[in-house]
Design a protein around this motif. Structure first.
Motif, PDB file in Angstrom:
ATOM      1  N   ALA A  68       0.984  -1.066  -0.248  1.00  0.00           N
ATOM      2  CA  ALA A  68      -0.077   0.048  -0.244  1.00  0.00           C
ATOM      3  C   ALA A  68       0.887   1.361   0.088  1.00  0.00           C
ATOM      4  CB  ALA A  68      -1.153  -0.047   1.075  1.00  0.00           C
ATOM      5  N   TRP A  69       0.377   2.264  -0.614  1.00  0.00           N
ATOM      6  CA  TRP A  69       1.108   3.608  -0.956  1.00  0.00           C
ATOM      7  C   TRP A  69       0.032   4.766  -0.407  1.00  0.00           C
ATOM      8  CZ3 TRP A  69       6.195   4.276  -2.563  1.00  0.00           C
ATOM      9  CH2 TRP A  69       6.583   5.683  -2.982  1.00  0.00           C
ATOM     10  N   GLY A  70       0.603   5.528   0.335  1.00  0.00           N
ATOM     11  CA  GLY A  70      -0.184   6.828   0.884  1.00  0.00           C
ATOM     12  C   GLY A  70       0.487   7.881   0.055  1.00  0.00           C
ATOM     13  N   ALA A  71       1.333   8.782   0.708  1.00  0.00           N
ATOM     14  CA  ALA A  71       1.879  10.047  -0.011  1.00  0.00           C
ATOM     15  C   ALA A  71       3.184   9.828  -0.310  1.00  0.00           C
ATOM     16  CB  ALA A  71       1.571  11.212   1.178  1.00  0.00           C
ATOM     17  N   GLY A  72       3.738   8.737   0.281  1.00  0.00           N
ATOM     18  CA  GLY A  72       5.286   8.490   0.262  1.00  0.00           C
ATOM     19  C   GLY A  72       6.309   9.219   1.101  1.00  0.00           C
ATOM     20  N   THR A  73       5.576   9.496   1.922  1.00  0.00           N
ATOM     21  CA  THR A  73       6.588  10.628   3.124  1.00  0.00           C
ATOM     22  C   THR A  73       7.277   9.889   4.059  1.00  0.00           C
ATOM     23  OG1 THR A  73       4.582  11.175   4.367  1.00  0.00           O
ATOM     24  CG2 THR A  73       5.239  12.592   2.608  1.00  0.00           C
ATOM     25  N   SER A  74       7.107   8.654   4.140  1.00  0.00           N
ATOM     26  CA  SER A  74       8.063   7.888   5.470  1.00  0.00           C
ATOM     27  C   SER A  74       9.311   8.039   5.281  1.00  0.00           C
ATOM     28  CB  SER A  74       7.247   6.531   5.279  1.00  0.00           C
ATOM     29  OG  SER A  74       7.574   5.735   4.307  1.00  0.00           O
ATOM     30  N   LEU A  75      10.065   7.960   6.353  1.00  0.00           N
ATOM     31  CA  LEU A  75      11.701   8.149   6.189  1.00  0.00           C
ATOM     32  C   LEU A  75      12.261   6.665   6.469  1.00  0.00           C
ATOM     33  CD1 LEU A  75      11.663  11.221   8.428  1.00  0.00           C
ATOM     34  CD2 LEU A  75      12.017  11.128   5.718  1.00  0.00           C
ATOM     35  N   GLU A  76      11.429   5.650   6.786  1.00  0.00           N
ATOM     36  CA  GLU A  76      12.295   4.275   6.778  1.00  0.00           C
ATOM     37  C   GLU A  76      11.853   3.342   5.861  1.00  0.00           C
ATOM     38  OE1 GLU A  76      14.449   3.668   9.027  1.00  0.00           O
ATOM     39  OE2 GLU A  76      14.223   5.083  10.663  1.00  0.00           O
ATOM     40  N   GLY A  77      11.625   3.671   4.504  1.00  0.00           N
ATOM     41  CA  GLY A  77      11.265   2.633   3.431  1.00  0.00           C
ATOM     42  C   GLY A  77      10.150   1.830   3.645  1.00  0.00           C
ATOM     43  N   HIS A  78       9.094   2.575   4.503  1.00  0.00           N
ATOM     44  CA  HIS A  78       7.941   1.692   4.559  1.00  0.00           C
ATOM     45  C   HIS A  78       7.181   1.102   3.497  1.00  0.00           C
ATOM     46  CE1 HIS A  78       8.488   4.301   8.128  1.00  0.00           C
ATOM     47  NE2 HIS A  78       7.984   3.346   8.934  1.00  0.00           N
ATOM     48  N   ALA A  79       7.106   1.940   2.352  1.00  0.00           N
ATOM     49  CA  ALA A  79       6.127   1.566   1.091  1.00  0.00           C
ATOM     50  C   ALA A  79       7.123   1.084   0.102  1.00  0.00           C
ATOM     51  CB  ALA A  79       5.343   2.964   0.807  1.00  0.00           C
ATOM     52  N   LEU A  80       8.355   1.033   0.227  1.00  0.00           N
ATOM     53  CA  LEU A  80       9.192   0.379  -0.735  1.00  0.00           C
ATOM     54  C   LEU A  80       8.637  -1.045  -1.206  1.00  0.00           C
ATOM     55  CD1 LEU A  80      12.481   2.272  -0.054  1.00  0.00           C
ATOM     56  CD2 LEU A  80      10.939   2.854  -1.738  1.00  0.00           C
ATOM     57  N   PRO A  81       8.502  -1.218  -2.568  1.00  0.00           N
ATOM     58  CA  PRO A  81       8.265  -2.689  -2.796  1.00  0.00           C
ATOM     59  C   PRO A  81       9.246  -3.547  -2.947  1.00  0.00           C
ATOM     60  CG  PRO A  81       7.956  -1.442  -4.681  1.00  0.00           C
ATOM     61  CD  PRO A  81       8.356  -0.476  -3.621  1.00  0.00           C
ATOM     62  N   VAL A  82       9.874  -3.916  -2.192  1.00  0.00           N
ATOM     63  CA  VAL A  82      11.263  -4.680  -2.203  1.00  0.00           C
ATOM     64  C   VAL A  82      11.040  -6.062  -2.788  1.00  0.00           C
ATOM     65  CG1 VAL A  82      12.204  -3.436  -0.039  1.00  0.00           C
ATOM     66  CG2 VAL A  82      10.847  -5.794   0.049  1.00  0.00           C
ATOM     67  N   GLN A  83      10.164  -6.530  -3.082  1.00  0.00           N
ATOM     68  CA  GLN A  83       9.945  -7.924  -3.724  1.00  0.00           C
ATOM     69  C   GLN A  83       9.147  -7.590  -5.177  1.00  0.00           C
ATOM     70  OE1 GLN A  83       8.589 -11.334  -1.614  1.00  0.00           O
ATOM     71  NE2 GLN A  83       9.768 -10.900   0.128  1.00  0.00           N
TER      72      GLN A  83
END
Length: 460
Positions: A68-83
């Protein structure tokens, strides 16, 4: 083959609201900080809970990762689709569905931003207080259990979320919580999903608690000769029971950045930024008492911001501190630390952090929401110097270890994401494995935001 089948089914469902264009993929594979680009295979834009449910069912059937993706403002790579897989951009689910002024509740979709919500509430006499600085989506703020500058008075997303609608990893839609002030009914599933960072389910609706707009607001900034005096002023203010809406700390380096970027003339010293909310008489009394504390602790250059315009300028400057610090060193990138300690250890922890940054040979302005023991070092790193990044990551680990030694936590508000997952075992011990068991129970195929928060596990 599984991905191709999933994409074909998603195209049939969404049409042009599914994209494999490089620009869209890259935009949803980048972060605000130092993490490398990790684009998904496709980006989807759902508009209803039913669509989210169908998307998740397709991905579950084919074993395709979904983030899931919101505004992309997180600072710990929460929304990065690593797979890789599918990124679910929730920005089109941005409707405020119902505002209940009598019970001070609002029901809305996850793509609504906090600024848009408060703009909509302006005529009601109510507002939503959680303010992490960035104009984040409220779904993202719930998923990361966000807080910010006002947490010292109003609490975090945990305290201000009454109910959720969530799509689980098999596509089921569940509702948690209620509009009641309290409940003793079963497990607190609302709290479980708050801070789960999209690893347990996808939030598709929120019911949030609102607060009355204060009659009077007053903000101020004051300087101190030493960092320790500023932090001890915060501790004394809290011990005296002076109710603060916000109390923020910036060190001398941040003050220099503010002057450079914003054209201010702050003394290049540590500063406190404070705000009081309430009735006219209460704000006046709280301000007077705080002024006495500042004088006792050797504070100076006291400047009050009583007009809305002056207050907005002050807090906008504070909210933009991260981007201003990064801009102050052209070509650099930021790595932001985020520890939280008991208030009694705050002055000691900030002093030790400053010494550790200096010993590492890094540039690292310090600031934070010191009213609840949470502070950050913004480590400014040369993009072309991998050794500097390695040193900074080691330092971030050491700062987190210091927080745990003081019975604090590795993250006060930024969450776990990619950056803090390696520290979870140190903070939680066997409880981290219990979190992994909960993840496997709700998401046995491991498709929801894989690689985040919990230990790795083989999908079943």
């Amino acid at each position: 083959m599984a991905l191709e089948q999933a994409v074909a089914a998603l195209e049939a469902l969404l049409g042009t609201r599914l994209s494999a264009k490089r620009a869209d993929r890259n935009a949803h594979g980048a972060s605000e900080t130092w993490y490398p680009l990790t684009p998904p295979d496709v980006v989807a834009w759902p508009e209803t809970t039913a669509e989210v449910s169908e998307i998740v069912k397709i991905c579950a059937r084919e074993g395709v990762a979904i983030t899931a993706w919101g505004a992309g403002t997180s600072l710990e790579g929460h929304a990065l689709p690593v797979q890789g897989g599918v990124v679910l951009d929730m920005s089109r689910m941005d409707k405020i569905l119902e505002t209940d002024t009598e019970d001070r509740l609002v029901r809305l979709q996850p793509g609504v931003t906090r600024v848009a919500l408060n703009d909509d509430l302006r005529a009601t006499g109510l507002f939503f207080p959680v303010d992490p600085g960035a104009n984040a989506t409220l779904g993202g703020m719930a998923a990361t259990r966000a807080s910010g500058t006002t947490a010292v008075r109003y609490g975090t997303m945990r305290d201000n979320t009454a109910a959720l609608e969530v799509v689980l990893a098999d596509g089921r839609i569940i509702h948690t919580g209620s509009g009641a002030v309290k409940s003793s009914s079963g497990y607190d599933l609302t709290a479980l999903f708050l801070g789960s960072e999209g690893t347990l389910g996808i939030i598709t609706e929120l019911t949030l608690r609102l607060h009355g707009q204060p009659e009077a607001v007053s903000s101020a900034v004051c300087a101190f000769d030493t960092l320790e005096a500023a932090v001890e002023t915060v501790q004394l203010t809290i011990q005296m029971g002076i109710p603060m809406a916000r109390i923020e700390f910036v060190d001398a380096e941040v003050a220099r950045v503010f002057n450079k970027i914003n054209g201010t003339q702050m003394p290049e010293k540590p500063h406190l930024l404070i705000e009081f909310n309430g009735s006219e008489s209460a704000v006046a009394e709280d301000s007077r008492r705080f002024g006495e504390v500042v004088e006792e602790m050797g504070g100076a250059d006291f400047q009050w911001a009583t007009t809305t315009e002056d207050r907005n300028r002050l807090w906008k400057m504070r909210h933009q501190a991260y981007s201003s610090c990064v801009a102050s060193r052209p070509g650099c990138m930021g790595l932001v630390t985020d520890i939280c300690v008991p208030i009694s250890r705050l002055a000691e922890s900030v002093e030790r952090a400053r010494d550790m940054i200096a010993a590492a040979g890094l540039v690292g302005p310090i600031l934070g929401h010191v009213g609840d023991g949470n502070f950050h070092a913004i480590l400014l790193l040369d993009r072309d110097n991998p050794q500097e990044l390695e040193t900074a990551r080691d330092l971030a680990h050491d700062l987190a270890a210091m927080a745990l030694e003081m019975h604090g936590t590795i993250t006060g508000e930024h969450g776990v994401g990619l950056g803090k997952r390696g520290l979870m075992a140190e903070e939680h011990g066997e409880a981290w494995n219990v979190m992994g068991e909960i993840k496997r129970a709700l998401d046995p195929k491991g498709i929801l935001n894989p690689g985040k928060v919990v230990p790795d596990a083989e999908p079943v």
